[in-house]
Scaffold this motif. Structure first.
Motif, PDB file in Angstrom:
ATOM      1  N   UNK A  24       0.933  -1.201   0.070  1.00  0.00           N
ATOM      2  CA  UNK A  24       0.119  -0.162  -0.023  1.00  0.00           C
ATOM      3  C   UNK A  24       0.940   1.201   0.042  1.00  0.00           C
ATOM      4  N   UNK A  25       0.479   2.241  -0.767  1.00  0.00           N
ATOM      5  CA  UNK A  25       0.929   3.371  -0.673  1.00  0.00           C
ATOM      6  C   UNK A  25       0.237   4.503   0.134  1.00  0.00           C
ATOM      7  N   UNK A  26       0.854   5.061   1.031  1.00  0.00           N
ATOM      8  CA  UNK A  26       0.121   6.407   1.842  1.00  0.00           C
ATOM      9  C   UNK A  26       0.220   7.670   1.249  1.00  0.00           C
ATOM     10  N   UNK A  27      -0.728   8.372   0.969  1.00  0.00           N
ATOM     11  CA  UNK A  27      -0.930   9.519   0.347  1.00  0.00           C
ATOM     12  C   UNK A  27      -1.301  10.652   1.061  1.00  0.00           C
ATOM     13  N   UNK A  28      -0.545  11.826   1.197  1.00  0.00           N
ATOM     14  CA  UNK A  28      -0.746  13.087   2.091  1.00  0.00           C
ATOM     15  C   UNK A  28      -0.287  14.263   1.150  1.00  0.00           C
ATOM     16  N   UNK A  29      -1.109  15.310   1.384  1.00  0.00           N
ATOM     17  CA  UNK A  29      -0.722  16.589   0.890  1.00  0.00           C
ATOM     18  C   UNK A  29      -1.403  17.540   1.601  1.00  0.00           C
ATOM     19  N   UNK A  30      -0.867  18.752   1.689  1.00  0.00           N
ATOM     20  CA  UNK A  30      -1.384  19.795   2.338  1.00  0.00           C
ATOM     21  C   UNK A  30      -1.536  20.911   1.407  1.00  0.00           C
ATOM     22  N   UNK A  31      -2.865  21.753   1.438  1.00  0.00           N
ATOM     23  CA  UNK A  31      -3.255  22.601   0.333  1.00  0.00           C
ATOM     24  C   UNK A  31      -3.170  23.910   0.863  1.00  0.00           C
ATOM     25  N   UNK A  32      -2.746  24.911   0.195  1.00  0.00           N
ATOM     26  CA  UNK A  32      -2.749  26.262   0.457  1.00  0.00           C
ATOM     27  C   UNK A  32      -3.735  26.931  -0.528  1.00  0.00           C
ATOM     28  N   UNK A  33      -5.056  26.829  -0.389  1.00  0.00           N
ATOM     29  CA  UNK A  33      -6.192  27.508  -1.481  1.00  0.00           C
ATOM     30  C   UNK A  33      -6.268  28.906  -1.558  1.00  0.00           C
ATOM     31  N   UNK A  34      -5.514  29.825  -0.725  1.00  0.00           N
ATOM     32  CA  UNK A  34      -5.503  31.178  -0.758  1.00  0.00           C
ATOM     33  C   UNK A  34      -4.931  31.665  -2.309  1.00  0.00           C
ATOM     34  N   UNK A  35      -3.778  30.652  -2.588  1.00  0.00           N
ATOM     35  CA  UNK A  35      -3.215  31.160  -3.928  1.00  0.00           C
ATOM     36  C   UNK A  35      -4.126  30.586  -5.111  1.00  0.00           C
ATOM     37  N   UNK A  36      -5.022  29.933  -5.019  1.00  0.00           N
ATOM     38  CA  UNK A  36      -5.838  29.209  -5.953  1.00  0.00           C
ATOM     39  C   UNK A  36      -6.250  28.092  -5.920  1.00  0.00           C
ATOM     40  N   UNK A  37      -6.889  27.286  -6.803  1.00  0.00           N
ATOM     41  CA  UNK A  37      -7.152  25.896  -6.827  1.00  0.00           C
ATOM     42  C   UNK A  37      -6.299  24.774  -6.922  1.00  0.00           C
ATOM     43  N   UNK A  38      -6.402  23.810  -6.598  1.00  0.00           N
ATOM     44  CA  UNK A  38      -5.633  22.798  -6.749  1.00  0.00           C
ATOM     45  C   UNK A  38      -6.297  21.882  -7.636  1.00  0.00           C
ATOM     46  N   UNK A  39      -5.608  21.215  -8.683  1.00  0.00           N
ATOM     47  CA  UNK A  39      -6.199  20.287  -9.620  1.00  0.00           C
ATOM     48  C   UNK A  39      -5.568  18.825  -9.391  1.00  0.00           C
ATOM     49  N   UNK A  40      -6.287  17.966  -8.961  1.00  0.00           N
ATOM     50  CA  UNK A  40      -5.901  16.576  -8.709  1.00  0.00           C
ATOM     51  C   UNK A  40      -6.092  15.658  -9.984  1.00  0.00           C
ATOM     52  N   UNK A  41      -5.296  15.214 -10.392  1.00  0.00           N
ATOM     53  CA  UNK A  41      -5.527  14.068 -11.770  1.00  0.00           C
ATOM     54  C   UNK A  41      -5.023  12.766 -11.173  1.00  0.00           C
ATOM     55  N   UNK A  42      -6.178  11.777 -11.348  1.00  0.00           N
ATOM     56  CA  UNK A  42      -6.106  10.578 -11.030  1.00  0.00           C
ATOM     57  C   UNK A  42      -6.121   9.544 -12.228  1.00  0.00           C
ATOM     58  N   UNK A  43      -5.077   8.760 -12.336  1.00  0.00           N
ATOM     59  CA  UNK A  43      -4.858   7.974 -13.612  1.00  0.00           C
ATOM     60  C   UNK A  43      -5.919   6.788 -13.404  1.00  0.00           C
ATOM     61  N   UNK A  44      -6.195   6.034 -14.447  1.00  0.00           N
ATOM     62  CA  UNK A  44      -7.069   4.817 -14.419  1.00  0.00           C
ATOM     63  C   UNK A  44      -6.196   3.905 -13.337  1.00  0.00           C
ATOM     64  N   UNK A  45      -6.874   3.370 -12.412  1.00  0.00           N
ATOM     65  CA  UNK A  45      -6.221   2.609 -11.482  1.00  0.00           C
ATOM     66  C   UNK A  45      -6.384   0.989 -11.612  1.00  0.00           C
TER      67      UNK A  45
END
Length: 120
Positions: A24-45
């Motif tokens: 298993x891969x553990x996934x984490x990210x912290x986002x600062x949305x003051x600067x703008x939006x965050x685009x998350x792209x997910x591949x076909x799994x």
């Protein structure tokens, strides 16, 4: 209060992550949305399980991405803060955070498709 011996805050140089499984891969990210939006792209799994929770800085969950919630096909998700103004990509689903800071955390099963992960 934390332990006094051997305790140091984590930095970007820290790469070790405790996981219940080597597959298993553990996934984490912290986002600062003051600067703008965050685009998350997910591949076909390729029908592999993954789950990615979207929460604000106070752990209020505002979205969930993953095989059970959004399917296993490729997709794009735009995470926006409360003051965001702009045009979202036509193919992106929108997840709106109530605050300008957000956290994503989740897990993914190991690679089955070539493009899902290049790590061991």
């Amino acid at each position: 209060m934390g332990p006094r011996r051997g305790f140091a805050p984590f930095t970007a140089a820290d790469k070790d992550v405790v996981s219940s499984s080597r597959r298993q891969r553990v996934l984490h990210a912290f986002l600062d949305l003051k600067q703008g939006a965050a685009l998350v792209s997910v591949p076909d799994t390729c029908r592999r399980y993954y789950s990615l929770m979207l929460a604000d800085a106070y752990a209020n969950v505002f979205g969930d991405l993953g095989e059970r919630a959004t399917g296993d096909k490729a997709g794009r998700y735009l995470i926006i803060g409360p003051g965001w103004k702009g045009n979202a990509p036509e193919d992106a689903r929108i997840a709106r955070a109530a605050r300008d800071r957000a956290h994503t955390g989740g897990q993914a099963d190991g690679p089955k498709c070539r493009h899902w992960s290049r790590s061991g």
